[in-house]
Design a protein around this motif. Structure first.
Motif, PDB file in Angstrom:
ATOM      1  N   THR A 160      -3.469  -3.881  -5.074  1.00 32.48           N
ATOM      2  CA  THR A 160      -2.635  -3.834  -6.283  1.00 32.48           C
ATOM      3  C   THR A 160      -2.644  -2.460  -6.938  1.00 32.48           C
ATOM      4  O   THR A 160      -1.821  -2.185  -7.801  1.00 32.48           O
ATOM      5  N   GLU A 161      -3.591  -1.591  -6.538  1.00 30.95           N
ATOM      6  CA  GLU A 161      -3.715  -0.270  -7.160  1.00 30.95           C
ATOM      7  C   GLU A 161      -2.775   0.702  -6.446  1.00 30.95           C
ATOM      8  O   GLU A 161      -3.018   1.068  -5.289  1.00 30.95           O
ATOM      9  N   PRO A 162      -1.709   1.162  -7.098  1.00 26.31           N
ATOM     10  CA  PRO A 162      -0.737   2.041  -6.424  1.00 26.31           C
ATOM     11  C   PRO A 162      -1.380   3.284  -5.810  1.00 26.31           C
ATOM     12  O   PRO A 162      -1.028   3.673  -4.694  1.00 26.31           O
ATOM     13  N   GLU A 163      -2.367   3.891  -6.489  1.00 24.50           N
ATOM     14  CA  GLU A 163      -2.961   5.133  -5.975  1.00 24.50           C
ATOM     15  C   GLU A 163      -3.722   4.906  -4.674  1.00 24.50           C
ATOM     16  O   GLU A 163      -3.910   5.840  -3.896  1.00 24.50           O
ATOM     17  N   ILE A 164      -4.185   3.673  -4.448  1.00 22.52           N
ATOM     18  CA  ILE A 164      -4.896   3.367  -3.201  1.00 22.52           C
ATOM     19  C   ILE A 164      -3.920   2.845  -2.159  1.00 22.52           C
ATOM     20  O   ILE A 164      -3.961   3.238  -0.987  1.00 22.52           O
ATOM     21  N   ALA A 165      -2.987   1.972  -2.571  1.00 19.18           N
ATOM     22  CA  ALA A 165      -2.087   1.321  -1.617  1.00 19.18           C
ATOM     23  C   ALA A 165      -1.031   2.276  -1.066  1.00 19.18           C
ATOM     24  O   ALA A 165      -0.579   2.113   0.074  1.00 19.18           O
ATOM     25  N   ALA A 166      -0.637   3.286  -1.858  1.00 19.81           N
ATOM     26  CA  ALA A 166       0.448   4.185  -1.464  1.00 19.81           C
ATOM     27  C   ALA A 166       0.172   4.797  -0.090  1.00 19.81           C
ATOM     28  O   ALA A 166      -0.850   5.447   0.116  1.00 19.81           O
ATOM     29  N   GLY A 167       1.076   4.556   0.877  1.00 18.29           N
ATOM     30  CA  GLY A 167       0.956   5.145   2.211  1.00 18.29           C
ATOM     31  C   GLY A 167       0.083   4.346   3.160  1.00 18.29           C
ATOM     32  O   GLY A 167      -0.080   4.717   4.327  1.00 18.29           O
ATOM     33  N   HIS A 168      -0.534   3.264   2.660  1.00 19.36           N
ATOM     34  CA  HIS A 168      -1.373   2.438   3.528  1.00 19.36           C
ATOM     35  C   HIS A 168      -0.847   1.007   3.623  1.00 19.36           C
ATOM     36  O   HIS A 168      -1.596   0.097   3.931  1.00 19.36           O
ATOM     37  N   GLN A 169       0.465   0.824   3.376  1.00 20.56           N
ATOM     38  CA  GLN A 169       1.027  -0.529   3.374  1.00 20.56           C
ATOM     39  C   GLN A 169       0.767  -1.250   4.687  1.00 20.56           C
ATOM     40  O   GLN A 169       0.423  -2.436   4.698  1.00 20.56           O
ATOM     41  N   SER A 170       0.930  -0.528   5.813  1.00 31.39           N
ATOM     42  CA  SER A 170       0.765  -1.198   7.114  1.00 31.39           C
ATOM     43  C   SER A 170      -0.695  -1.594   7.333  1.00 31.39           C
ATOM     44  O   SER A 170      -0.986  -2.660   7.884  1.00 31.39           O
ATOM     45  N   LEU A 171      -1.648  -0.745   6.888  1.00 28.33           N
ATOM     46  CA  LEU A 171      -3.073  -1.084   7.000  1.00 28.33           C
ATOM     47  C   LEU A 171      -3.367  -2.366   6.234  1.00 28.33           C
ATOM     48  O   LEU A 171      -3.995  -3.299   6.762  1.00 28.33           O
ATOM     49  N   PHE A 172      -2.901  -2.427   4.978  1.00 27.82           N
ATOM     50  CA  PHE A 172      -3.158  -3.621   4.160  1.00 27.82           C
ATOM     51  C   PHE A 172      -2.484  -4.849   4.765  1.00 27.82           C
ATOM     52  O   PHE A 172      -3.049  -5.936   4.794  1.00 27.82           O
ATOM     53  N   ALA A 173      -1.259  -4.675   5.304  1.00 27.65           N
ATOM     54  CA  ALA A 173      -0.545  -5.801   5.922  1.00 27.65           C
ATOM     55  C   ALA A 173      -1.340  -6.323   7.119  1.00 27.65           C
ATOM     56  O   ALA A 173      -1.481  -7.540   7.304  1.00 27.65           O
ATOM     57  N   SER A 174      -1.879  -5.398   7.937  1.00 27.08           N
ATOM     58  CA  SER A 174      -2.668  -5.811   9.116  1.00 27.08           C
ATOM     59  C   SER A 174      -3.909  -6.573   8.668  1.00 27.08           C
ATOM     60  O   SER A 174      -4.244  -7.620   9.234  1.00 27.08           O
ATOM     61  N   LEU A 175      -4.605  -6.030   7.665  1.00 26.23           N
ATOM     62  CA  LEU A 175      -5.817  -6.695   7.173  1.00 26.23           C
ATOM     63  C   LEU A 175      -5.486  -8.108   6.697  1.00 26.23           C
ATOM     64  O   LEU A 175      -6.196  -9.058   7.028  1.00 26.23           O
ATOM     65  N   GLU A 176      -4.384  -8.253   5.976  1.00 22.29           N
ATOM     66  CA  GLU A 176      -4.003  -9.571   5.465  1.00 22.29           C
ATOM     67  C   GLU A 176      -3.708 -10.519   6.623  1.00 22.29           C
ATOM     68  O   GLU A 176      -4.054 -11.706   6.568  1.00 22.29           O
TER      69      GLU A 176
END
Lengths: 269, 269, 269, 269
Positions: free
Chosen positions: D47-63
């Motif tokens: 949910t933190e834009p400064e962390i999520a920015a540019g790592h959308q695919s990483l977070f999607a894979s983890l989910e």
């Protein structure tokens, strides 16, 4: 005549929580508590312009309904007063109730409920709300747990008052110290001891709004000492109450053990 | 001569709370406590410009009245000193009292009460107020509850000091951590360890004025750890004091039980 | 040789607080604790520009003096190491000490004390200060009261961890609720769950800096629920610790009673 | 068929913490708790834009990975349901589990994990996070210490509710008093009782954000009284819980003593 007396006795049994054998409130008292809660909530919400705007007639109707219900309750309490005091004549006991603090509070709340329809005065209406909330304290009459709390506080009254006295002395010393250290720098906030007292209370209770705080090194050192004293002052009453509650529980347990104790050696002989 | 002695004994019985058989303060001491309270209140209100403005003569008169009353009280205490110490000559016991801490404090307060009429110096007058408030501590002499509180604190002194030591270590570590994490971003607030110590004290006591708080993610993580340690540090002394008060109550109960215990089996034989 | 051994034994008796029969620290350890305190105070004050400005040489001299003293102390501890571990050869026990956590911390502090004279690097010097403060923890070794505190915490570890777990869950839920209710209104403060977590920690610990708070009615209702949960979370560990301290005192009392108990009926026969 | 049954029994023994003889969680449950913790952390950081920015695919894979693992876990729980309820037919017990609150929560979390791949809706995704965190509560099932905490709270439920009732009355009275004293000066903050209630909650919990505080002398006097009541209200539940925990420990000790007691006089005869 006897029929009326029986009805009066039944209604009093429902209204007066102290004559009830079973635990808890009677259904009628539960309904009254719920209504008082609703009346308080209505009075609270009515003060909020964003909620009240455009719903004046709704709130007025609600107040009228609550007023009628509480007036009927008051009339019933006056009528059944002889049940609660049979040693004097019926009318005497009714006058007794009407002049008792509980009776006068009930009457005051009812009068103030209908006052807005007579005198439209915002300031009075506001005060009505404050007084009406007092009704909630009626709950206290029936609660055994509240009695336990008050008993725990009462049995340690001296120690709690001594803590309050210590707190008052620390507030005075702290306020005087900050008045002396910060008075010249921040006259608006520390320019007199009464002004500093506000800071001392907000600091000792660890609230710390941030409207007043020292800015000089000396003021900060003195404030830090007051802050640490504040921790001690919060720990004191908590410890006293904890010990008081513990003591009450230990006494209950000792009493239960004494009743359930195995037969003694002497009896075994 | 004997008449004077009798009067002296009666006055001493009223002035000295320790010789009193009955519980509570003597009427004279109650009146003195009330007067000290009034004198402190007057001194406090006098510092507030909005209250004092235009009432200088009223406040001056009040101070004069209080000064005369406390001077008479002091003279009475000096005169009745032999009653409290009959092993030495009357004048020796009076000098003893005058040189004791309590006697010197009384004298100091009286001298400072009259000082404003001699030297008109606002700074001195301010200090007079601080010292005069000390008089309130006289209340402590008579309070058994206060002794209980102090006894509970004294019996757990080591644990409470250890908690204070732990708190000091956490303040130092927390201040150093925030100085390191936030010093460059907020030099005014975290630019040195002493500056950060102010933040650490305000945070650990959970006051949180809001004049200094971390703004970087690292600073916030470190501050959260200090904040959680603060909860533990408040819980510690409270728990220690609660246990100490509980222990005192349990001892009292055990003593009462021992006195009321039924005859033992051995005696029954 | 025996003379050296005797001296070594005497010095070790002064340095090692565990071999001392009497209560409290040895005079040498008291002096060292005082010196560590002075060294920490010097290091703390040196970071404050308003104090350090113009006194660089004074602070450098103080650091040199403290460094030499602590180096001598370290050398003495290495030399007397065989006294504390006689089962292995003297040199082995010295290497053991030098590689132990306490020994390595001592060495690290000394090296970092002298580092500024070699490499002039403000960042390293700052870290030296953080590490040097660790020395204060040495006090902990000797304190029996601290052991009592740690024992009280350890014996209720599971309950305290469960409370911490509950607190973590409430922080997460509270932060998520406020992120949902206030995220759009105040993206800087509630725009992500990690940002809201900062608010939740500051609220649950009742610090309340005032840098982040809800402004919408829904956010305020949710925040009030978190705030009330915060009171419960502070009450929990305090209650657990109070019970643990009480339990320890009750056990001590029961043990004392068992030792002083009157002869039993069976013995009386 | 028996081989499947044995496997089912073994897997259920790993999944169901209540059938385990040893203390603590099974290795499989420990791994699941760790995975739930990781999943929650991932959801929080996303949910933190400064962390999520540019790592959308990483977070999607983890989910996706977490979703698959929790789906397998859910399937295993459904399959092994007959082990936990052998009185009905296997399929009935599976339907029972699927319709139980725990089963439906598990299913909901899995459905919401995969939802973002179907409907891309930020608002829903946010809510998914809130619900997913609920999974952490699974930890509670296994914790004996948590049961102790809840038991201590439950046994003093009436007193704690009475304290909460007192707190509610003080909030209402305090809010009404400040609405009356400060409403005209600060309509934005004290212009209605609901607005003042926010101030009262923030003050009574000693948070004190500093967004609302009285500015008039009368408002400050009333607020000081509310603040002091706040200290009492924090001391009350803490004291009640401390007594409750103490009582539980004393009961445990009394039980242990009863089991280890020396033979009685009667037996000695």
């Amino acid at each position: 005549m006897d029929g009326w007396r029986d009805l009066r006795s039944v209604i009093d049994g429902q209204l007066d929580p102290t004559v009830r054998v079973q635990r808890g409130l009677s259904p009628l008292n539960k309904a009254l508590v719920f209504l008082i809660f609703l009346a308080v909530l209505t009075a609270v919400l009515e003060t909020e312009p964003e909620i009240a705007a455009g719903h004046q007639s709704l709130f007025a109707s609600l107040e009228l309904i609550f007023g009628v219900i509480f007036a009927v309750e008051y009339a019933a309490r006056v009528w059944t007063a002889p049940e609660r005091n049979s040693s004097v004549s019926p009318w005497r006991s009714r006058v007794h109730f009407a002049l008792s603090p509980a009776g006068m509070l009930d009457a005051l709340v009812i009068i103030l409920t209908f006052a807005p329809f007579v005198v439209v005065n915002a300031a009075v209406v506001r005060l009505v709300r404050v007084v009406r909330i007092v009704s909630l304290a009626k709950l206290g009459r029936t609660s055994r747990a509240l009695d336990h709390l008050f008993e725990a506080v009462r049995s340690r009254k001296d120690e709690l008052l001594a803590t309050a006295g210590l707190a008052a002395v620390i507030v005075l010393f702290g306020a005087t110290a900050l008045f002396w250290a910060e008075g010249a720098m921040q006259p608006e906030k520390f320019g007199s001891i009464p002004r500093s007292v506000w800071w001392a209370v907000v600091t000792l209770t660890t609230i710390g709004y941030g409207d007043a705080y020292p800015v000089t090194p000396l003021g900060k050192v003195l404030a830090a000492m007051v802050a640490i004293a504040g921790i001690a002052l919060i720990a004191m009453p908590t410890g006293i109450l904890a010990a008081s509650f513990s003591d009450a529980l230990a006494r209950d347990r000792a009493m239960a053990e004494a009743n359930n104790a195995p037969r003694t050696t002497a009896e075994a002989d």
